[in-house]
Design a protein around this motif. Sequence first.
Motif, PDB file in Angstrom:
ATOM      1  N   GLY A  43       0.791  -1.223   0.000  1.00 17.72           N
ATOM      2  CA  GLY A  43       0.000   0.000   0.000  1.00 17.72           C
ATOM      3  C   GLY A  43       0.818   1.265   0.000  1.00 17.72           C
ATOM      4  N   THR A  44       1.085   1.796   1.177  1.00 15.68           N
ATOM      5  CA  THR A  44       1.685   3.126   1.308  1.00 15.68           C
ATOM      6  C   THR A  44       3.057   3.302   0.673  1.00 15.68           C
ATOM      7  N   PRO A  45       3.939   2.277   0.606  1.00 19.12           N
ATOM      8  CA  PRO A  45       5.241   2.527  -0.041  1.00 19.12           C
ATOM      9  C   PRO A  45       5.126   3.005  -1.481  1.00 19.12           C
ATOM     10  N   ASN A  46       4.063   2.611  -2.178  1.00 17.58           N
ATOM     11  CA  ASN A  46       3.912   3.018  -3.578  1.00 17.58           C
ATOM     12  C   ASN A  46       3.839   4.533  -3.718  1.00 17.58           C
ATOM     13  N   MET A 103      -5.592   7.134  -2.368  1.00 22.61           N
ATOM     14  CA  MET A 103      -4.470   6.754  -3.227  1.00 22.61           C
ATOM     15  C   MET A 103      -4.912   6.609  -4.681  1.00 22.61           C
ATOM     16  N   VAL A 104      -6.082   6.022  -4.905  1.00 24.12           N
ATOM     17  CA  VAL A 104      -6.579   5.835  -6.273  1.00 24.12           C
ATOM     18  C   VAL A 104      -6.830   7.193  -6.926  1.00 24.12           C
ATOM     19  N   VAL A 105      -7.466   8.109  -6.197  1.00 23.00           N
ATOM     20  CA  VAL A 105      -7.725   9.447  -6.758  1.00 23.00           C
ATOM     21  C   VAL A 105      -6.409  10.171  -7.015  1.00 23.00           C
ATOM     22  N   PHE A 106      -5.471  10.084  -6.082  1.00 22.76           N
ATOM     23  CA  PHE A 106      -4.174  10.740  -6.262  1.00 22.76           C
ATOM     24  C   PHE A 106      -3.448  10.200  -7.498  1.00 22.76           C
ATOM     25  N   ALA A 107      -3.571   8.913  -7.736  1.00 21.80           N
ATOM     26  CA  ALA A 107      -2.858   8.291  -8.850  1.00 21.80           C
ATOM     27  C   ALA A 107      -3.224   8.920 -10.188  1.00 21.80           C
ATOM     28  N   TRP A 108      -4.480   9.315 -10.346  1.00 25.16           N
ATOM     29  CA  TRP A 108      -4.922   9.823 -11.645  1.00 25.16           C
ATOM     30  C   TRP A 108      -5.099  11.340 -11.661  1.00 25.16           C
ATOM     31  N   SER A 109      -4.732  12.002 -10.581  1.00 23.15           N
ATOM     32  CA  SER A 109      -4.868  13.455 -10.536  1.00 23.15           C
ATOM     33  C   SER A 109      -3.766  14.140 -11.338  1.00 23.15           C
ATOM     34  N   ALA A 130       0.836   1.805 -10.522  1.00 29.17           N
ATOM     35  CA  ALA A 130       1.462   1.245  -9.313  1.00 29.17           C
ATOM     36  C   ALA A 130       0.748   1.747  -8.068  1.00 29.17           C
ATOM     37  N   VAL A 131       0.420   3.045  -8.041  1.00 29.78           N
ATOM     38  CA  VAL A 131      -0.278   3.606  -6.879  1.00 29.78           C
ATOM     39  C   VAL A 131      -1.720   3.099  -6.827  1.00 29.78           C
ATOM     40  N   VAL A 132      -2.360   2.937  -7.996  1.00 31.89           N
ATOM     41  CA  VAL A 132      -3.711   2.365  -8.019  1.00 31.89           C
ATOM     42  C   VAL A 132      -3.697   0.965  -7.406  1.00 31.89           C
TER      43      VAL A 132
END
Length: 429
Positions: free
Chosen positions: A253-256, A318-324, A395-397
């Motif tokens: 999770g968080t390391p990504n 994390m999912v929202v951040f990945a595509w922002s 990766a973050v997703v």
Amino acid sequence: MQEEPIEAELRSPFRRRAAAMFPALRHRNYQLFFFGQGVSLIGTWMQLIALSWLVYRLTGSGFMLGVVNFTGRVFTFIIAPFAGTIADRVERRRLLIAIQSLAMLQAFMMAALVLGGVITVWQIILLSIMLGIVSAVDVPVRQSFMMEMVESRAELPSAIALNSFLVNGAKLVGPAMAGVIVGIVGEGVCFLLNGLSFITVIAALLYMKIPAIPRQTSQERVLENLKEGVAYAFHHKPIRALLILLVMINLIGTPNVIVLLPIFARDILGGHADTMGFLMAAAGAGAVLGALFLALRKSVLGLERMLVLATILLGLSMVVFAWSTSLMLSLAMQMLIGFATMSVMASCNTLLQTLSDDDKRGRIMGFYTVAFMGMAPFGSLLAGVFSSRLGAPWAVVLGGMGCLLAALVFARQLSVFKPANTKESEMPV
């Protein structure tokens, strides 16, 4: 030795209000720890920033940054369980004084080499290994010592949350101070100041009045004690569920987000080093809010249900951040990620310490350290693999989906906490 009456220690209106909001601060021992550790943690964050800058200045290599980070953390996986076992066998305050003294020695050695102009990368790696070993022992011992400072399980959540507030508050102050100091006089002064900062926490430990705690004098070897702790954690269903949750979050999770943050700052958001600084500061601010939120809780009742919600929030953020592709949205998501991460880690810490038997708390904190810090180096490697094959956003997703999966697995185990909550009105034992 008994502590002085609490009323005698809370003469000023400010201290009375602080103690009402944060019950752990009612205790003289924890007050000493809070202020001593607060100064020391600022120095620690100054050293971390100065170390990264020093390595990059000497090598210009991102790979060497990873090597130093890995060598400073990987020993946690091996040493922390043994450290927790030892913490159950010896007086924790004396052990903490020895640990803090070794960390101070490491900082002074770094300062001497840098200020003397003779520092090399291999010396940095060796001293990073030394500090990594010291930290691997420090975390489980320090966490299991919390109970001795407050002497009340009901006030343990406040103590742990305030400690988390110290860590993340120092994360906001220390790096900023380090940036100014490095720019003016160089990295060596940061290491020197960090060494001096340990004096405050060592003095605090020396001035504490800790009641004598009877410890069973076991003739068993450390490995036998460790085996007993493993069996205890495995068969104690709530503790096992909490440790599995931590392993899943800190491995997939968080390391990504942490490792790949430079990619998002530069390549996705089109920024520079200052953009990464803003993203880190937003996560730190969220973590501080999460720590304050937990510190204001009066009981651990319902904390396991809040854990599910915090883990879901972490995964979705994390999912929202990945595509922002918007800096403002990314900053908002980083703040939520920081808030959720702190809520999960501090809540797990609180529940593990509350649920643990007194004579096994050190070992459980050792396992907590492995699940929390020991997984990070391997999670970082996985993040790099996923990023190289799928790209940073995916990766973050995947990391966010891993957190949602962890929340689902933990939610299915909530029933094992319910009988415990009916045993005492204040805490699930």
